[in-house]
Design an enzyme around this catalytic site. Structure first.
Site, PDB file in Angstrom:
ATOM      1  N   GLY A  74       0.884  -1.349   0.055  1.00 28.95           N
ATOM      2  CA  GLY A  74      -0.191  -0.135  -0.011  1.00 28.95           C
ATOM      3  C   GLY A  74       0.854   1.362  -0.025  1.00 28.95           C
ATOM      4  N   THR A  75       1.853   1.194   0.716  1.00 29.45           N
ATOM      5  CA  THR A  75       2.762   2.392   0.778  1.00 29.45           C
ATOM      6  C   THR A  75       3.342   2.748  -0.457  1.00 29.45           C
ATOM      7  OG1 THR A  75       3.107   1.865   3.123  1.00 29.45           O
ATOM      8  CG2 THR A  75       4.928   3.248   2.081  1.00 29.45           C
ATOM      9  N   ASN A 157      -8.318   4.160   8.277  1.00 29.52           N
ATOM     10  CA  ASN A 157      -7.812   3.175   9.029  1.00 29.52           C
ATOM     11  C   ASN A 157      -8.010   3.428  10.570  1.00 29.52           C
ATOM     12  OD1 ASN A 157      -5.881   4.893   7.934  1.00 29.52           O
ATOM     13  ND2 ASN A 157      -4.679   4.433   9.453  1.00 29.52           N
ATOM     14  N   GLN A 185      -7.823  -0.276   3.378  1.00 27.24           N
ATOM     15  CA  GLN A 185      -8.644  -0.884   4.308  1.00 27.24           C
ATOM     16  C   GLN A 185      -9.877  -1.198   3.807  1.00 27.24           C
ATOM     17  OE1 GLN A 185      -8.511  -1.650   7.467  1.00 27.24           O
ATOM     18  NE2 GLN A 185      -6.063  -0.637   7.543  1.00 27.24           N
ATOM     19  N   HIS A 207      -1.913  -7.423   2.744  1.00 24.66           N
ATOM     20  CA  HIS A 207      -1.841  -8.043   4.016  1.00 24.66           C
ATOM     21  C   HIS A 207      -3.020  -7.334   4.999  1.00 24.66           C
ATOM     22  CE1 HIS A 207      -0.360  -4.664   6.637  1.00 24.66           C
ATOM     23  NE2 HIS A 207       0.379  -4.193   5.381  1.00 24.66           N
ATOM     24  N   THR A 243      12.335  -7.149 -11.258  1.00 22.75           N
ATOM     25  CA  THR A 243      11.771  -8.435 -11.351  1.00 22.75           C
ATOM     26  C   THR A 243      10.665  -8.858 -10.563  1.00 22.75           C
ATOM     27  OG1 THR A 243      14.206  -9.349 -12.167  1.00 22.75           O
ATOM     28  CG2 THR A 243      12.097 -11.030 -11.654  1.00 22.75           C
ATOM     29  N   CYS A 331       1.223   2.228  12.736  1.00 24.01           N
ATOM     30  CA  CYS A 331       2.633   3.082  12.698  1.00 24.01           C
ATOM     31  C   CYS A 331       2.650   4.082  13.840  1.00 24.01           C
ATOM     32  CB  CYS A 331       2.651   4.138  11.405  1.00 24.01           C
ATOM     33  SG  CYS A 331       1.753   2.762  10.042  1.00 24.01           S
TER      34      CYS A 331
END
Ligand SMILES: *Cc1c(COP(=O)(O)O)cnc(C)c1O
Length: 386
Positions: A74-75, A157, A185, A207, A243, A331
């Site tokens: 996501g970041t 979030n 989210q 995730h 890759t 975070c």
């Protein structure tokens, strides 16, 4: 020796990988290891699964495979969307103004701030109402001729509020401005269709929906001006060289597919537990408010503010009792500052310091919620007395 049963109630921070997802990934670490760019048999095998994974993700989001770029999460998707579009739009038409909401995830917020502090962009914040919701009318009024990009989080979030994404997209397009939404989210819980939402770019990350960490995707509507951040071998439509991480891409596609299959049942089950939890806590504890919208919120998401309490004390007490929760964004754990999101929504510091987020998941049971509701009042009282 561990003597307490641990209960995980922090699914907005991350989720365990579904066993079916892990199984689908496994062969691509060992037997099926070719580089998809290689022309030989080994490369063709992984190129084929890269293609089907991309098709799967595209079809679940109702878009075309060449509009999906796989990233490291996501970041990175948010970084690519913001920096990539901002730089391309400035080159193309001298656009130098960025409009983002006050309640963005740090992956958007800090990228926008860097563009402002070091790359000469002007950054302006879209306000939110008491529920943490962005108004399409504000978007319409704050867009300027030189606006390069608008970015508004799909579902927050920290407080779970779902924004009116379609209406915001319409406001942007009336003014011919590009619109990005961080749906990390939201993608775990809502049947997102990028055509219906009308977004130009949309971020997802595996995730948060029982896929592996370190893999995400960015939907980029065909024709959107965007500059790559990773330059090199030309992978991902020349937008993200390197890759391809085939096992994780398979994991993301499988996890998204499974999330969609179980969506309706999970939503009903979780909404019921969510509303149960909310009404019990509001009934049992004084000087507490639900934060975020009461109805237009993620089905698994509960968040409160407790007046006159520091959330870190409460989280420590909860952890000692076996309950893993959060004060908002993962975070931010460790710091005991008032929540920026709650301050933006108009909460005073005395409330914004006492935030608690409880997020439910596939493994959550009604018994766990009941146990949580039984212990919470005592722990809040203790945390308040520190
Ligand atoms: C978790 C999260 C991110 C970051 O995603 P990663 O895959 O962990 O990099 C971004 N935005 C929101 C809304 C999130 O919840």
């Amino acid at each position: 020796m561990e003597t307490i049963d641990r209960i995980y109630l922090d699914y907005a921070a991350t989720t365990p990988v579904d066993v079916r997802v892990a199984q689908a990934m496994l062969p691509y670490f060992t037997e099926l290891f070719g580089n998809p760019s290689s022309a030989h048999f080994f490369g063709q095998q992984t190129e084929a699964v890269l293609t089907t994974s991309r098709q799967k993700v595209a079809s679940l989001l109702n878009t075309q495979p060449n509009e999906i770029v796989f990233t490291s999460g996501g970041t990175e998707s948010n970084n690519l969307a913001l920096r990539g579009v901002a730089l391309a739009q400035r080159e193309k038409k001298g656009a130098n103004h960025l409009l983002v909401s006050e309640i963005e995830h740090h992956a958007v917020l800090h990228t926008a701030k860097q563009l402002a502090d070091h790359f000469g962009f002007e950054l302006e914040f879209l306000p939110v109402d008491e529920y943490g919701m962005v108004s399409p009318e504000d978007v319409r009024n704050m867009i300027r001729p030189k606006t390069a990009l608008v970015s508004v989080i799909y579902a927050n979030n920290e407080i779970g509020t779902i924004n009116p994404i379609r209406a915001i997209a319409d406001a942007c397009h009336e003014k011919k401005v590009i619109f990005h939404s961080d749906a990390v989210q939201a993608a775990a819980h809502l049947p997102i269709d990028v055509r219906i939402e009308g977004v130009d770019l949309l971020t997802i990350g595996a995730h948060k929906f029982y896929g592996p960490k370190g893999i995400g995707a960015l939907f980029i509507h065909r024709g959107t001006p965007i500059m790559p951040l990773n330059t090199g071998g030309g992978q991902e439509n020349d937008l993200r060289a390197g890759t391809e991480n085939i096992p994780y891409i398979v994991g993301l596609a499988t996890a998204l597919e499974l999330a969609r299959q179980d969506l309706k049942d999970n939503t009903e089950r979780m909404t019921q537990m969510r509303d149960n939890l909310i009404s019990t806590v509001l009934g049992k504890i004084k000087r507490v408010k639900l934060t975020g919208h009461p109805l237009l919120r993620l089905p698994n998401h509960v968040s409160f503010a407790f007046e006159g309490m520091n959330s870190n004390y409460l989280l420590t007490l909860l952890d000692a009792a076996g309950f893993a929760c959060s004060s908002g964004s993962a975070c931010k754990a460790g710091l005991s500052k008032p929540s920026e999101v709650l301050l933006a929504m108009g909460f005073s510091k005395n409330w914004a310091k006492g935030s608690l987020r409880v997020t439910l998941g596939r493994q959550t049971t009604q018994d766990q919620i009941q146990a949580f509701c039984e212990i919470l009042p005592t722990l809040v009282e203790k945390a308040r007395s520190f």
